[in-house]
Write a protein that holds these residues in place. Structure first.
Motif, PDB file in Angstrom:
ATOM      1  N   ALA A 113      39.674  35.261  50.454  1.00  0.00           N
ATOM      2  CA  ALA A 113      39.118  36.618  50.479  1.00  0.00           C
ATOM      3  C   ALA A 113      39.656  37.385  49.287  1.00  0.00           C
ATOM      4  CB  ALA A 113      39.484  37.331  51.779  1.00  0.00           C
ATOM      5  N   ALA A 114      38.851  38.318  48.798  1.00  0.00           N
ATOM      6  CA  ALA A 114      39.266  39.152  47.668  1.00  0.00           C
ATOM      7  C   ALA A 114      38.865  40.593  47.931  1.00  0.00           C
ATOM      8  CB  ALA A 114      38.625  38.653  46.374  1.00  0.00           C
ATOM      9  N   TRP A 115      39.752  41.502  47.607  1.00  0.00           N
ATOM     10  CA  TRP A 115      39.472  42.938  47.730  1.00  0.00           C
ATOM     11  C   TRP A 115      39.489  43.532  46.324  1.00  0.00           C
ATOM     12  CZ3 TRP A 115      42.293  40.073  51.069  1.00  0.00           C
ATOM     13  CH2 TRP A 115      42.018  40.194  52.440  1.00  0.00           C
ATOM     14  N   LEU A 116      38.436  44.270  45.959  1.00  0.00           N
ATOM     15  CA  LEU A 116      38.322  44.837  44.614  1.00  0.00           C
ATOM     16  C   LEU A 116      37.894  46.299  44.703  1.00  0.00           C
ATOM     17  CD1 LEU A 116      36.252  41.873  43.115  1.00  0.00           C
ATOM     18  CD2 LEU A 116      38.735  42.126  43.070  1.00  0.00           C
ATOM     19  N   PRO A 117      38.703  47.173  45.269  1.00  0.00           N
ATOM     20  CA  PRO A 117      38.306  48.576  45.430  1.00  0.00           C
ATOM     21  C   PRO A 117      38.505  49.408  44.166  1.00  0.00           C
ATOM     22  CG  PRO A 117      40.443  48.236  46.406  1.00  0.00           C
ATOM     23  CD  PRO A 117      39.986  46.889  45.918  1.00  0.00           C
ATOM     24  N   PHE A 118      37.536  50.263  43.878  1.00  0.00           N
ATOM     25  CA  PHE A 118      37.620  51.246  42.803  1.00  0.00           C
ATOM     26  C   PHE A 118      37.314  52.610  43.411  1.00  0.00           C
ATOM     27  CE2 PHE A 118      36.722  47.360  40.583  1.00  0.00           C
ATOM     28  CZ  PHE A 118      37.351  47.465  39.365  1.00  0.00           C
ATOM     29  N   PRO A 119      38.126  53.619  43.180  1.00  0.00           N
ATOM     30  CA  PRO A 119      37.811  54.951  43.732  1.00  0.00           C
ATOM     31  C   PRO A 119      36.571  55.513  43.073  1.00  0.00           C
ATOM     32  CG  PRO A 119      39.642  55.089  42.212  1.00  0.00           C
ATOM     33  CD  PRO A 119      39.360  53.633  42.399  1.00  0.00           C
ATOM     34  N   GLY A 120      35.794  56.250  43.858  1.00  0.00           N
ATOM     35  CA  GLY A 120      34.586  56.880  43.327  1.00  0.00           C
ATOM     36  C   GLY A 120      33.384  55.977  43.344  1.00  0.00           C
ATOM     37  N   ALA A 121      33.578  54.685  43.603  1.00  0.00           N
ATOM     38  CA  ALA A 121      32.439  53.774  43.642  1.00  0.00           C
ATOM     39  C   ALA A 121      31.699  53.933  44.962  1.00  0.00           C
ATOM     40  CB  ALA A 121      32.905  52.327  43.477  1.00  0.00           C
ATOM     41  N   SER A 122      30.385  53.654  44.939  1.00  0.00           N
ATOM     42  CA  SER A 122      29.603  53.804  46.149  1.00  0.00           C
ATOM     43  C   SER A 122      29.857  52.673  47.126  1.00  0.00           C
ATOM     44  CB  SER A 122      28.112  53.850  45.808  1.00  0.00           C
ATOM     45  OG  SER A 122      27.727  52.673  45.126  1.00  0.00           O
ATOM     46  N   ASN A 123      30.343  51.525  46.644  1.00  0.00           N
ATOM     47  CA  ASN A 123      30.644  50.387  47.504  1.00  0.00           C
ATOM     48  C   ASN A 123      32.103  49.983  47.324  1.00  0.00           C
ATOM     49  OD1 ASN A 123      28.525  49.444  49.147  1.00  0.00           O
ATOM     50  ND2 ASN A 123      27.404  48.794  47.315  1.00  0.00           N
ATOM     51  N   LYS A 124      32.818  49.820  48.438  1.00  0.00           N
ATOM     52  CA  LYS A 124      34.184  49.312  48.420  1.00  0.00           C
ATOM     53  C   LYS A 124      34.209  48.188  49.435  1.00  0.00           C
ATOM     54  CE  LYS A 124      36.086  53.886  47.448  1.00  0.00           C
ATOM     55  NZ  LYS A 124      34.890  54.666  47.702  1.00  0.00           N
ATOM     56  N   GLN A 125      33.916  46.986  49.029  1.00  0.00           N
ATOM     57  CA  GLN A 125      33.723  45.896  49.971  1.00  0.00           C
ATOM     58  C   GLN A 125      34.748  44.790  49.778  1.00  0.00           C
ATOM     59  OE1 GLN A 125      29.711  44.542  49.793  1.00  0.00           O
ATOM     60  NE2 GLN A 125      28.825  46.506  50.298  1.00  0.00           N
ATOM     61  N   LYS A 126      35.024  44.131  50.889  1.00  0.00           N
ATOM     62  CA  LYS A 126      35.814  42.901  50.821  1.00  0.00           C
ATOM     63  C   LYS A 126      34.856  41.754  50.583  1.00  0.00           C
ATOM     64  CE  LYS A 126      37.223  41.024  54.637  1.00  0.00           C
ATOM     65  NZ  LYS A 126      37.973  40.789  55.885  1.00  0.00           N
ATOM     66  N   THR A 127      35.189  40.886  49.632  1.00  0.00           N
ATOM     67  CA  THR A 127      34.362  39.732  49.330  1.00  0.00           C
ATOM     68  C   THR A 127      35.001  38.478  49.889  1.00  0.00           C
ATOM     69  OG1 THR A 127      33.600  40.764  47.288  1.00  0.00           O
ATOM     70  CG2 THR A 127      33.325  38.393  47.477  1.00  0.00           C
ATOM     71  N   ASN A 128      34.259  37.753  50.689  1.00  0.00           N
ATOM     72  CA  ASN A 128      34.747  36.507  51.272  1.00  0.00           C
ATOM     73  C   ASN A 128      34.250  35.323  50.446  1.00  0.00           C
ATOM     74  OD1 ASN A 128      36.180  37.456  53.667  1.00  0.00           O
ATOM     75  ND2 ASN A 128      34.164  38.181  54.309  1.00  0.00           N
ATOM     76  N   ILE A 174      46.710  62.834  37.106  1.00  0.00           N
ATOM     77  CA  ILE A 174      45.662  62.325  37.977  1.00  0.00           C
ATOM     78  C   ILE A 174      44.991  61.126  37.318  1.00  0.00           C
ATOM     79  CG2 ILE A 174      45.234  64.542  39.082  1.00  0.00           C
ATOM     80  CD1 ILE A 174      42.841  64.905  37.236  1.00  0.00           C
ATOM     81  N   SER A 175      44.320  60.329  38.119  1.00  0.00           N
ATOM     82  CA  SER A 175      43.683  59.122  37.607  1.00  0.00           C
ATOM     83  C   SER A 175      42.391  59.440  36.872  1.00  0.00           C
ATOM     84  CB  SER A 175      43.348  58.172  38.761  1.00  0.00           C
ATOM     85  OG  SER A 175      44.499  57.746  39.420  1.00  0.00           O
ATOM     86  N   THR A 176      42.195  58.783  35.740  1.00  0.00           N
ATOM     87  CA  THR A 176      40.859  58.679  35.173  1.00  0.00           C
ATOM     88  C   THR A 176      40.110  57.606  35.956  1.00  0.00           C
ATOM     89  OG1 THR A 176      41.674  59.315  32.998  1.00  0.00           O
ATOM     90  CG2 THR A 176      39.524  58.199  33.097  1.00  0.00           C
ATOM     91  N   VAL A 177      40.793  56.496  36.181  1.00  0.00           N
ATOM     92  CA  VAL A 177      40.299  55.463  37.079  1.00  0.00           C
ATOM     93  C   VAL A 177      41.505  54.696  37.599  1.00  0.00           C
ATOM     94  CG1 VAL A 177      40.000  53.748  35.243  1.00  0.00           C
ATOM     95  CG2 VAL A 177      38.686  53.525  37.368  1.00  0.00           C
ATOM     96  N   ALA A 178      41.424  54.263  38.842  1.00  0.00           N
ATOM     97  CA  ALA A 178      42.481  53.442  39.432  1.00  0.00           C
ATOM     98  C   ALA A 178      41.814  52.331  40.218  1.00  0.00           C
ATOM     99  CB  ALA A 178      43.380  54.275  40.344  1.00  0.00           C
ATOM    100  N   ILE A 216      39.364  60.365  43.107  1.00  0.00           N
ATOM    101  CA  ILE A 216      40.426  59.886  42.225  1.00  0.00           C
ATOM    102  C   ILE A 216      41.782  59.872  42.936  1.00  0.00           C
ATOM    103  CG2 ILE A 216      39.292  60.460  40.051  1.00  0.00           C
ATOM    104  CD1 ILE A 216      40.860  63.085  40.027  1.00  0.00           C
ATOM    105  N   GLY A 217      41.763  59.894  44.258  1.00  0.00           N
ATOM    106  CA  GLY A 217      43.000  59.781  45.018  1.00  0.00           C
ATOM    107  C   GLY A 217      43.608  58.400  44.844  1.00  0.00           C
ATOM    108  N   ASP A 218      44.921  58.338  44.711  1.00  0.00           N
ATOM    109  CA  ASP A 218      45.579  57.065  44.412  1.00  0.00           C
ATOM    110  C   ASP A 218      45.895  56.225  45.644  1.00  0.00           C
ATOM    111  OD1 ASP A 218      45.555  57.393  41.679  1.00  0.00           O
ATOM    112  OD2 ASP A 218      47.486  58.392  41.604  1.00  0.00           O
ATOM    113  N   ALA A 219      45.828  56.816  46.848  1.00  0.00           N
ATOM    114  CA  ALA A 219      46.161  56.039  48.042  1.00  0.00           C
ATOM    115  C   ALA A 219      45.053  55.068  48.421  1.00  0.00           C
ATOM    116  CB  ALA A 219      46.461  56.970  49.213  1.00  0.00           C
ATOM    117  N   ALA A 220      43.800  55.488  48.282  1.00  0.00           N
ATOM    118  CA  ALA A 220      42.681  54.679  48.772  1.00  0.00           C
ATOM    119  C   ALA A 220      42.605  53.287  48.140  1.00  0.00           C
ATOM    120  CB  ALA A 220      41.366  55.439  48.570  1.00  0.00           C
TER     121      ALA A 220
END
Length: 410
Positions: free
Chosen positions: A395-410, A376-380, A305-309
């Protein structure tokens, strides 16, 4: 390689304008506990995790060629980290039987009831009144790290808005002089060792020679572990005096941010940042935390739940890492291995974060929490788009903390 300062049995710093020397204090004694043991009981412990602000004091910090009063949580500062610094508590403000303007404003507006939180509010208000470059009314967001449970915020707001320019006198005169530097030091006590190396090579040597040592920067996470969970760290190695971790460069190709810069310093230095930086910083903890917490520390803790990532993942950032074998560059999206786990190997540390340019044309940061601010974040999440010349999504970036995948989508 520079020489690490010899281990000392004493700590020295300036407290309320007077030099003090500390001997025999445990390494994990907090500045708050030390102050209260000296009889400076205006600083209170309300939460021991930096959420209430009852423990607020100010530290004199660098501001260009001059200085500023930086409000911080004394419950999250380990006493050895105060070595060489200049600190003021609420007891220092009144002079000759006359209250300081920040104190008088709170009293006149009825901003205190039980009074427990009042000294913390006063110190945050004091720092805001003397903020270099302030024009107009005090910024109420400066009080965002201080909580009041009984008075209500209207009279506190009125007190803040009633203050004019910083008054002439000793506190204003102090800001015309440089702040004390954060220098290399080493302190030993019966329960452990605190090292603050002055160069990156010294730091890496210390980590190599002491595999069990724990890195520390602003301590806004580690001090909570110590205060609330009783964690003990026999050897702490501070990164606060490392120039390599305090770089900032905004070039045509990228933005490089030192891992040792505090969140507040990043906001002040990145003057050409996109609007999303303000959205992110405003929702990131509180001003008191942002004045101590570092970017590298937030990433290094690998909290889901860190807000920087989310922001940095959406900006396609990469990390510069130093270790026994030299430097290496890794994409941020491969840095996190799991809950509180990163790919940092023994003896390594984060040096800086590099954000490539051009930045995405559209980017927004979102955070859901129980309170809008100072929580602290519940979700960010952070969403970013890059467009091609035809205006189509490239290109699109859709990161969510705590998710198993943090991928860039082309």
């Amino acid at each position: 390689m520079g020489l690490q300062a010899p281990a000392s049995q004493a700590l020295s710093f300036v407290l309320n304008g007077e030099p003090v020397e500390v001997r025999g204090a445990a390494v994990q004694t907090t500045l708050l506990d030390y102050l209260r043991a000296r009889g400076l009981t205006g600083s209170k412990e309300g939460c021991a995790e930096g959420e209430c602000g009852a423990c607020t004091v100010v530290i004199v910090k660098e501001h260009g060629a001059q200085s500023e009063y930086c409000a911080v949580n004394s419950c999250l500062i380990l006493l050895p980290a105060a070595a060489g610094q200049e600190i003021y508590t609420v007891e220092s403000l009144a002079s000759g039987g006359k209250l300081h303007e920040a104190q008088q404003a709170m009293a006149s507006a009825g901003g205190s009831q039980c009074g427990y939180c009042t000294p913390g509010f006063v110190m945050s208000l004091f720092a805001e009144q003397y903020r270099p470059g302030r024009a107009g009314a005090c910024d109420l967001h400066a009080l965002g790290g201080n909580l009041c449970r009984c008075t209500g915020y209207r009279p506190i707001r009125d007190a803040a808005l009633s203050l004019g320019p910083a008054p002439a006198g000793r506190f204003l005169e102090r800001l015309s002089q440089p702040a004390p530097p954060v220098a290399a030091m080493s302190y030993t006590s019966p329960d452990g060792l605190f090292s603050r190396p002055g160069t990156l090579s010294e730091c890496l040597s210390l980590l190599a020679e002491n595999p069990g040592a724990r890195l520390i920067a602003g301590a806004t996470d580690l001090a909570v572990e110590s205060n609330l969970r009783g964690r003990k760290f026999p050897h702490l190695v501070s990164a606060e005096a490392l120039p390599d971790l305090r770089v900032f460069e905004d070039s045509l190709e990228s933005v490089e941010i030192g891992a040792g810069l505090t969140l507040a310093e990043i906001g002040a230095r990145w003057t050409g940042a996109p609007e999303v930086l303000s959205e992110w910083l405003t929702l990131f903890a509180s001003p008191l935390i942002r004045n101590r917490a570092t970017l590298g520390g937030n990433l290094g803790t690998a909290s889901p739940i860190g807000d920087a990532a989310p922001l940095l993942l959406a900006l396609d950032a990469e990390l510069k890492i130093a270790g026994p074998s030299g430097f290496r560059i890794v994409p941020l999206d491969s840095f996190f291995l799991g809950y509180r786990r990163t790919l940092l190997e023994a003896g390594e540390l984060l040096v800086s974060v590099r954000i490539p340019k051009p930045l995405p044309v559209a980017i927004r940061f979102f955070k859901a929490s129980k309170r809008r601010l100072d929580d602290i974040s519940t979700v960010a999440a952070c969403f970013a788009l890059r467009l091609d010349r035809a205006g189509r999504v490239d290109a699109a970036w859709l990161p969510f903390p705590g998710a198993s995948n943090k991928q860039k989508t082309n």
